[in-house]
Design a protein around this motif. Structure first.
Motif, PDB file in Angstrom:
ATOM      1  N   PRO A   1       0.847  -1.192   0.000  1.00 31.46           N
ATOM      2  CA  PRO A   1       0.000   0.000   0.000  1.00 31.46           C
ATOM      3  C   PRO A   1       0.889   1.250   0.000  1.00 31.46           C
ATOM      4  O   PRO A   1       1.882   1.311   0.738  1.00 31.46           O
ATOM      5  N   LYS A   2       0.548   2.232  -0.824  1.00 28.86           N
ATOM      6  CA  LYS A   2       1.416   3.402  -0.934  1.00 28.86           C
ATOM      7  C   LYS A   2       0.642   4.616  -1.424  1.00 28.86           C
ATOM      8  O   LYS A   2      -0.353   4.498  -2.151  1.00 28.86           O
ATOM      9  N   LEU A   3       1.105   5.785  -1.017  1.00 30.65           N
ATOM     10  CA  LEU A   3       0.643   7.054  -1.562  1.00 30.65           C
ATOM     11  C   LEU A   3       1.566   7.429  -2.709  1.00 30.65           C
ATOM     12  O   LEU A   3       2.667   6.900  -2.845  1.00 30.65           O
ATOM     13  N   PHE A   4       1.133   8.368  -3.546  1.00 33.30           N
ATOM     14  CA  PHE A   4       2.031   8.830  -4.599  1.00 33.30           C
ATOM     15  C   PHE A   4       1.763  10.294  -4.924  1.00 33.30           C
ATOM     16  O   PHE A   4       0.662  10.811  -4.750  1.00 33.30           O
ATOM     17  N   VAL A   5       2.825  10.956  -5.387  1.00 33.25           N
ATOM     18  CA  VAL A   5       2.749  12.318  -5.915  1.00 33.25           C
ATOM     19  C   VAL A   5       3.510  12.336  -7.229  1.00 33.25           C
ATOM     20  O   VAL A   5       4.674  11.904  -7.287  1.00 33.25           O
ATOM     21  N   ASP A   6       2.855  12.803  -8.291  1.00 34.34           N
ATOM     22  CA  ASP A   6       3.471  12.937  -9.605  1.00 34.34           C
ATOM     23  C   ASP A   6       3.626  14.424  -9.929  1.00 34.34           C
ATOM     24  O   ASP A   6       2.666  15.198  -9.764  1.00 34.34           O
ATOM     25  N   TYR A   7       4.814  14.803 -10.398  1.00 32.76           N
ATOM     26  CA  TYR A   7       5.050  16.194 -10.813  1.00 32.76           C
ATOM     27  C   TYR A   7       5.602  16.192 -12.230  1.00 32.76           C
ATOM     28  O   TYR A   7       6.609  15.537 -12.509  1.00 32.76           O
ATOM     29  N   TYR A   8       4.945  16.932 -13.122  1.00 31.25           N
ATOM     30  CA  TYR A   8       5.329  16.971 -14.534  1.00 31.25           C
ATOM     31  C   TYR A   8       6.321  18.110 -14.760  1.00 31.25           C
ATOM     32  O   TYR A   8       5.977  19.286 -14.707  1.00 31.25           O
ATOM     33  N   LEU A   9       7.572  17.731 -15.008  1.00 36.19           N
ATOM     34  CA  LEU A   9       8.608  18.710 -15.330  1.00 36.19           C
ATOM     35  C   LEU A   9       8.357  19.346 -16.685  1.00 36.19           C
ATOM     36  O   LEU A   9       8.684  20.512 -16.917  1.00 36.19           O
ATOM     37  N   ALA A  10       7.827  18.563 -17.603  1.00 40.60           N
ATOM     38  CA  ALA A  10       7.461  19.012 -18.940  1.00 40.60           C
ATOM     39  C   ALA A  10       6.188  18.268 -19.322  1.00 40.60           C
ATOM     40  O   ALA A  10       5.631  17.509 -18.526  1.00 40.60           O
ATOM     41  N   GLU A  11       5.716  18.460 -20.548  1.00 39.19           N
ATOM     42  CA  GLU A  11       4.427  17.913 -20.939  1.00 39.19           C
ATOM     43  C   GLU A  11       4.331  16.412 -20.693  1.00 39.19           C
ATOM     44  O   GLU A  11       3.306  15.914 -20.230  1.00 39.19           O
ATOM     45  N   HIS A  12       5.399  15.657 -21.000  1.00 34.65           N
ATOM     46  CA  HIS A  12       5.351  14.210 -20.867  1.00 34.65           C
ATOM     47  C   HIS A  12       6.428  13.650 -19.945  1.00 34.65           C
ATOM     48  O   HIS A  12       6.569  12.437 -19.846  1.00 34.65           O
ATOM     49  N   LEU A  13       7.182  14.528 -19.289  1.00 33.37           N
ATOM     50  CA  LEU A  13       8.259  14.072 -18.410  1.00 33.37           C
ATOM     51  C   LEU A  13       7.828  14.250 -16.960  1.00 33.37           C
ATOM     52  O   LEU A  13       7.606  15.372 -16.500  1.00 33.37           O
ATOM     53  N   VAL A  14       7.721  13.148 -16.235  1.00 36.33           N
ATOM     54  CA  VAL A  14       7.173  13.198 -14.887  1.00 36.33           C
ATOM     55  C   VAL A  14       8.142  12.603 -13.876  1.00 36.33           C
ATOM     56  O   VAL A  14       8.788  11.586 -14.133  1.00 36.33           O
ATOM     57  N   LEU A  15       8.264  13.284 -12.748  1.00 34.70           N
ATOM     58  CA  LEU A  15       8.954  12.750 -11.572  1.00 34.70           C
ATOM     59  C   LEU A  15       7.896  12.229 -10.608  1.00 34.70           C
ATOM     60  O   LEU A  15       6.846  12.859 -10.434  1.00 34.70           O
ATOM     61  N   PHE A  16       8.163  11.097  -9.959  1.00 34.54           N
ATOM     62  CA  PHE A  16       7.189  10.592  -9.004  1.00 34.54           C
ATOM     63  C   PHE A  16       7.883  10.074  -7.757  1.00 34.54           C
ATOM     64  O   PHE A  16       9.032   9.634  -7.793  1.00 34.54           O
ATOM     65  N   ILE A  17       7.144  10.132  -6.658  1.00 38.81           N
ATOM     66  CA  ILE A  17       7.625   9.613  -5.382  1.00 38.81           C
ATOM     67  C   ILE A  17       6.462   8.888  -4.722  1.00 38.81           C
ATOM     68  O   ILE A  17       5.318   9.371  -4.751  1.00 38.81           O
ATOM     69  N   LYS A  18       6.748   7.699  -4.148  1.00 39.93           N
ATOM     70  CA  LYS A  18       5.692   6.864  -3.596  1.00 39.93           C
ATOM     71  C   LYS A  18       6.139   6.296  -2.241  1.00 39.93           C
ATOM     72  O   LYS A  18       6.823   5.272  -2.197  1.00 39.93           O
ATOM     73  N   PRO A  19       5.782   6.934  -1.150  1.00 47.23           N
ATOM     74  CA  PRO A  19       6.054   6.348   0.167  1.00 47.23           C
ATOM     75  C   PRO A  19       4.990   5.299   0.500  1.00 47.23           C
ATOM     76  O   PRO A  19       3.803   5.481   0.213  1.00 47.23           O
ATOM     77  N   GLY A  20       5.432   4.197   1.097  1.00 40.83           N
ATOM     78  CA  GLY A  20       4.475   3.145   1.408  1.00 40.83           C
ATOM     79  C   GLY A  20       5.040   2.133   2.384  1.00 40.83           C
ATOM     80  O   GLY A  20       6.080   2.355   3.024  1.00 40.83           O
ATOM     81  N   PHE A  21       4.350   0.994   2.491  1.00 39.47           N
ATOM     82  CA  PHE A  21       4.767  -0.088   3.384  1.00 39.47           C
ATOM     83  C   PHE A  21       4.833  -1.393   2.597  1.00 39.47           C
ATOM     84  O   PHE A  21       4.048  -1.607   1.659  1.00 39.47           O
TER      85      PHE A  21
END
Length: 302
Positions: free
Chosen positions: A237-257
């Protein structure tokens, strides 16, 4: 290539809001690193260090009427360094080359996704034909209405211990800025759009693999994440945050267990070894952090 991808995404949005495999987007390239703090075994106070990397791609080709074929090459590596005397460090690899097809039946609300997935699950030592596995999946979609679809499917894999089957049942729903999908028992995802660059949500994923060993005193033995009942899946189980640096380029981070994480050594006869060379048993539930970058095309793009 850009024109081909545009046609591909337009076809998916035109015919259906359901997806090829999971989530509300397609990653052409996805690279991920997993951070886990040192983990103890349930029955031991000694700590073990775990590393995991994944690299995935998707190569779609459009056919007539919006139908799609393609390849989804995958590579994963797993390293478990132990401080327990007498046990070897564990280094495992997965190489997959799934071939998939998505077919929309003419003048119908029905469509189907199918893939066949040869893979190498191994410690990359003395590789033989027994280190290879083959699996596949079929998912049928029924578009009940524009933003809602039912899903019915079946997963098969020829694991080291023998054939494995699992039925799948789920649905996908899109409403405004919210997207929800469940394909049980494999995964659940909820996504909410916060703006043009930010998305957030929740995922729950079940997974498990078996790996043939070439560097073991037990000929053709294997490592399993599934336990003796073959149904103790690694649950994330995890949360996530996606951030789009450009139109199709995304950074993501997912903290979970990570829950129910097993690494067990079995003989060729599918018997748990009494004198294992590698870590044996259940790791304690632990926090982890998944970080990565992807070249992503969303199905809800205009």
């Amino acid at each position: 290539m850009k024109k081909l991808l545009s046609v591909f995404l337009f076809s998916l949005c035109l015919f259906s809001n359901v997806i090829i495999y999971s989530q509300n987007y397609l990653d052409i390239v996805n690279a991920r690193y997993y951070y886990l703090p040192p983990i103890q075994m349930v029955d031991s106070s000694q700590r073990n260090t775990f590393y995991e990397l994944r690299f995935e791609t998707t190569l779609p080709i459009e056919l007539h009427n919006g139908n799609i074929i393609g390849f989804k090459p995958r590579y994963s590596s797993y390293t478990l360094n132990t401080n327990i005397d007498g046990l070897k460090d564990l280094r495992l690899h997965t190489v997959k080359l799934p071939f998939f097809i998505y077919w929309k039946f003419a003048n119908s609300r029905w469509s189907i996704y199918a893939d066949i997935s040869p893979k190498l699950n191994s410690d990359f030592r003395n590789i033989s034909g027994r280190h290879f596995q083959i699996g596949g999946m079929v998912i049928t979609y029924f578009e009940k209405k524009e933003n809602f679809a039912w899903q019915f499917g079946l997963v098969y894999n020829q694991d080291t211990y023998g054939p494995f089957f699992m039925p799948l049942l789920g649905f996908s729903l899109k409403k405004g800025k919210n997207y929800f999908e469940a394909l049980l028992p494999a995964f659940v995802i909820y996504e909410r759009r916060l703006g043009s660059k930010f998305y957030t949500g929740f995922e729950l994923e079940l997974r498990g693999e078996t790996f043939r060993l070439g560097d073991s005193q037990f000929k053709d033995s294997f490592i399993s994440q599934l336990g003796e009942n073959k149904l103790t899946f690694l649950t994330e189980p995890k949360l996530f945050v996606d951030y789009y640096l450009a139109e199709h380029l995304v950074l993501f981070i997912k903290p979970g267990f990570r829950l129910f994480q097993k690494w067990e050594h079995y003989t060729e006869e599918d018997e748990r070894t009494e004198d294992p060379e590698y870590i044996q048993g259940t790791l304690k539930n632990s926090f982890y952090l998944e970080m990565g970058m992807a070249l992503r095309f969303r199905y809800d793009e205009e």
